[in-house]
Enzyme design. Structure first.
Site, PDB file in Angstrom:
ATOM      1  N   SER A 170       0.855  -1.182   0.000  1.00 24.63           N
ATOM      2  CA  SER A 170       0.000   0.000   0.000  1.00 24.63           C
ATOM      3  C   SER A 170       0.895   1.238   0.000  1.00 24.63           C
ATOM      4  O   SER A 170       1.947   1.255  -0.648  1.00 24.63           O
ATOM      5  CB  SER A 170      -0.948  -0.030   1.204  1.00 24.63           C
ATOM      6  OG  SER A 170      -1.768   1.114   1.236  1.00 24.63           O
ATOM      7  N   TYR A 200      -5.410   7.933  -6.352  1.00 29.62           N
ATOM      8  CA  TYR A 200      -4.288   7.095  -5.926  1.00 29.62           C
ATOM      9  C   TYR A 200      -4.442   6.704  -4.457  1.00 29.62           C
ATOM     10  O   TYR A 200      -4.309   5.526  -4.095  1.00 29.62           O
ATOM     11  CB  TYR A 200      -2.961   7.825  -6.138  1.00 29.62           C
ATOM     12  CG  TYR A 200      -1.763   7.058  -5.633  1.00 29.62           C
ATOM     13  CD1 TYR A 200      -1.371   5.858  -6.246  1.00 29.62           C
ATOM     14  CD2 TYR A 200      -1.021   7.503  -4.533  1.00 29.62           C
ATOM     15  CE1 TYR A 200      -0.273   5.143  -5.783  1.00 29.62           C
ATOM     16  CE2 TYR A 200       0.079   6.792  -4.065  1.00 29.62           C
ATOM     17  CZ  TYR A 200       0.445   5.615  -4.698  1.00 29.62           C
ATOM     18  OH  TYR A 200       1.527   4.911  -4.232  1.00 29.62           O
ATOM     19  N   LYS A 204      -4.838   2.952  -2.701  1.00 31.46           N
ATOM     20  CA  LYS A 204      -3.940   2.435  -1.667  1.00 31.46           C
ATOM     21  C   LYS A 204      -4.716   2.059  -0.395  1.00 31.46           C
ATOM     22  O   LYS A 204      -4.344   1.101   0.305  1.00 31.46           O
ATOM     23  CB  LYS A 204      -2.852   3.459  -1.357  1.00 31.46           C
ATOM     24  CG  LYS A 204      -1.890   3.712  -2.517  1.00 31.46           C
ATOM     25  CD  LYS A 204      -0.952   2.541  -2.762  1.00 31.46           C
ATOM     26  CE  LYS A 204      -1.346   1.602  -3.837  1.00 31.46           C
ATOM     27  NZ  LYS A 204      -0.402   0.484  -4.032  1.00 31.46           N
TER      28      LYS A 204
END
Length: 313
Positions: A170, A200, A204
């Site tokens: 992550s 983004y 994650k």
């Protein structure tokens, strides 16, 4: 204040207490590292090969992967990695890659879901029309893991500790968002309004939520699922950044080899066998994930949505 201190702790970690020299002998272990032709994936593969693992480098570009394999062979004293063609932004490619692996191997002991794409232009989509970042970073890895579960379960049974490990890379960017907006996973007006950085961060966080849900569903069958922030690192992951973003991020970046430490710790150390569901931070420490990742309902909803997306691939 607590969140700020936690962020600073991840951005400026203390000296690592774990090193690649602490990795045990991995003879007989079969490992896949996605995105291992470059960056921290390549550093991860290098350490695994140096400790006698059988490593598959899963990447979409055969030429780059073959070049990386040749370099790794030279750097590790003749250890030979194996290429597995995988494009995580195309679910059909994911299916073919899993089928190819399963035709060669019955057991998989460690899966590093390491590959990722960061802040590409918002208009970019996956082959099936998903947001490129969520589709690649989360959905692609989910489908790959799902298809490989039989080999992971077999790997757990054959391991001396009864465990197989799935390590999901992550980022500290998972803390940039407060939750998951399902309306932005595929192309939509809502998605187009989002900044690439927010998309983004959402992807994650999706990595962490998926890792937690995998841990809940398969932990009692020997699967150890973790997620982690590898650290702020110098790699080609920043290739889509503007020059001003590149300038400022370079001020807080660490050498790429540091980034492999936390995932190698999760994937190979004796302590890693007891980390099911945990979120790790630089370097090889247990940390605190985004509170949204603690929401079991969110984990169930994401899993259900992803199952629906891959049902007819």
């Amino acid at each position: 204040m607590g969140a700020l201190l936690s962020t600073l702790d991840e951005a400026f970690p203390p000296k690592p207490q774990f090193s690649v020299d602490d990795i045990p002998d991995l003879s007989g272990k079969v490992v896949i590292v996605t995105g291992a032709n470059t960056g921290i994936g390549k550093e991860t593969a290098k350490a695994l090969l140096a400790h006698n693992a059988k490593v598959y480098i899963a990447a979409r570009n055969k030429e780059k992967a073959k070049r990386a394999i040749a370099e790794l062979k030279k750097e590790t004293g003749n250890a030979q990695a194996h290429f597995l063609k995988l494009d995580l932004s195309d679910l059909s490619s994911v299916k073919r890659a899993a089928e190819e692996f399963l035709s060669k191997e019955k057991e998989l002991h460690i899966l590093f879901n390491n590959a990722g794409v960061m802040v590409p232009p918002v208009e970019k989509l996956t082959t099936q029309g998903y947001d490129l970042q969520f589709g690649t970073n989360v959905l692609g890895h989910f489908y790959f893991t799902k298809l490989l579960l039989p080999s992971l379960l077999a790997g757990a049974k054959s391991s001396s500790d009864g465990k197989a490990r799935v390590v999901n890379t992550s980022s500290s960017a998972s803390n940039m968002v407060s939750g998951l907006d399902f309306n932005t996973f595929k192309d939509s007006p809502a998605r187009k309004k989002k900044l690439a950085w927010i998309l983004y961060g959402q992807s994650k966080l999706g990595n962490v939520v998926f890792a937690r849900e995998l841990a809940r569903r398969y932990g009692d069958q020997g699967i150890v699922s973790t997620s982690l922030n590898p650290g702020n690192l110098k790699s080609d992951l920043q290739r889509h950044l503007s020059w001003i973003e590149t300038f400022f991020t370079q001020l807080v970046l660490y050498p790429t080899p540091y980034g492999a430490l936390t995932q190698l710790y999760a994937g190979t150390s004796r302590e890693g066998a007891d980390l099911n569901g945990e979120y790790l931070i630089p370097w090889a420490r247990i940390g605190h994930a985004n509170p949204a990742a603690e929401d079991r309902k969110l984990g169930e909803e994401l899993w259900k949505w992803m199952e629906e997306q891959v049902a007819h691939v």
